[in-house]
Design a protein around this motif. Structure first.
Motif, PDB file in Angstrom:
ATOM      1  N   TRP A  25      16.175  68.022 -20.857  1.00 52.50           N
ATOM      2  CA  TRP A  25      16.489  68.963 -19.781  1.00 52.50           C
ATOM      3  C   TRP A  25      17.604  69.924 -20.203  1.00 52.50           C
ATOM      4  O   TRP A  25      17.539  71.124 -19.899  1.00 52.50           O
ATOM      5  N   GLU A  26      18.616  69.428 -20.882  1.00 45.44           N
ATOM      6  CA  GLU A  26      19.695  70.298 -21.337  1.00 45.44           C
ATOM      7  C   GLU A  26      19.193  71.329 -22.352  1.00 45.44           C
ATOM      8  O   GLU A  26      19.637  72.482 -22.355  1.00 45.44           O
ATOM      9  N   ARG A  29      17.338  74.033 -20.423  1.00 42.62           N
ATOM     10  CA  ARG A  29      18.285  74.933 -19.752  1.00 42.62           C
ATOM     11  C   ARG A  29      18.972  75.857 -20.744  1.00 42.62           C
ATOM     12  O   ARG A  29      19.174  77.048 -20.470  1.00 42.62           O
TER      13      ARG A  29
END
Length: 262
Positions: A25-26, A29
């Protein structure tokens, strides 16, 4: 129950899965954040391509040959020689090509990424970047993951072409197949979504290979031996995840996309 200082094996595994999902997820992003490390990304694309193009092409030829020879023999036994082209080409495009690409990207490029990140970690370069206010995920990991994704998609097209041509050659030359029947059956049963799902698989496989390699590189056991163990673990974990994702995507594709009518 484990002792007060122990950890349940299942809990440790879930923790690792959660940390891997968090890193994924990081990375997603950070892809859209600026500044984008374009130079690093181009260098990593070139690196991935340089270490995977030749092995991928060399593996695609015998792989396509094996599929064509096996399916040619099987279709001859059941009297369906006219469908050899469609069966072998679809097997190569939908299944073999993305997997070959992903395995080589993970084995050649992903292992190098894991070793590089792991070496930076044990030399405390990652910690130094964080102290200086530089996001290591945006600076180091995002360019490598994007490079793995882009090269996987491009290599998937290469493997599809080489594999289909190799299957055509071995079926027509060695098994006495008819060139017209090979091409006609492929045209009759193949459809554009077959290519799209193949490229989607390659894209996801590249993302998984890059993220897993970065995750294991960021979490070595300690010392050079820990980095070596992390590289081995990254390759094995990536292979397991790729086959699992392949099963899920294939099942969804066969449910959503109807077969082409004869």
């Amino acid at each position: 129950m484990s002792g007060s200082t122990g950890t349940l094996p299942g809990t440790a595994a879930l923790t690792q899965v959660g940390r891997l999902a968090t890193l994924s997820w990081e990375v997603l992003r950070a892809i859209f954040k600026r500044p984008f490390q374009a130079r690093e990304w181009i260098q990593q694309c070139w690196f991935f391509a340089s270490v995977t193009i030749l092995p991928t092409a060399m593996v695609a030829i015998p792989f396509g040959a094996v599929i064509a020879l096996q399916l040619g023999s099987l279709t001859a036994q059941i009297g369906a020689q006219s469908f050899t082209g469609a069966a072998s080409a679809l097997a190569i495009v939908q299944q073999a090509s993305p997997l070959i690409t992903a395995l080589l990207v993970a084995g050649a490029g992903g292992s190098a990424v894991c070793a590089d990140i792991g070496a930076r970690k044990i030399r405390e370069e990652i910690d130094a970047m964080e102290v200086l206010g530089v996001n290591p995920i945006q600076r180091l990991i995002v360019p490598r993951v994007l490079a793995a994704m882009v090269v996987s998609v491009l290599l998937n097209g290469l493997v599809s072409v080489v594999g289909v041509l190799g299957g055509y050659f071995f079926n027509v030359v060695l098994q006495g197949g008819t060139p017209g029947a090979y091409l006609a059956s492929f045209n009759a049963l193949a459809q554009v979504p077959d290519l799209w799902v193949s490229e989607l698989k390659a894209l996801l496989y590249g993302f998984v290979a890059g993220v897993v390699a970065a995750f294991r590189g960021l979490n070595p056991a300690g010392g050079p031996k820990g980095v070596g163990d992390a590289v081995n673990q990254a390759v094995v974990i990536t292979f397991l995840l790729l086959f699992l994702i392949n099963v899920v995507l294939t099942a969804i594709y066969l449910r959503i996309v109807p077969p082409k009518a004869m």
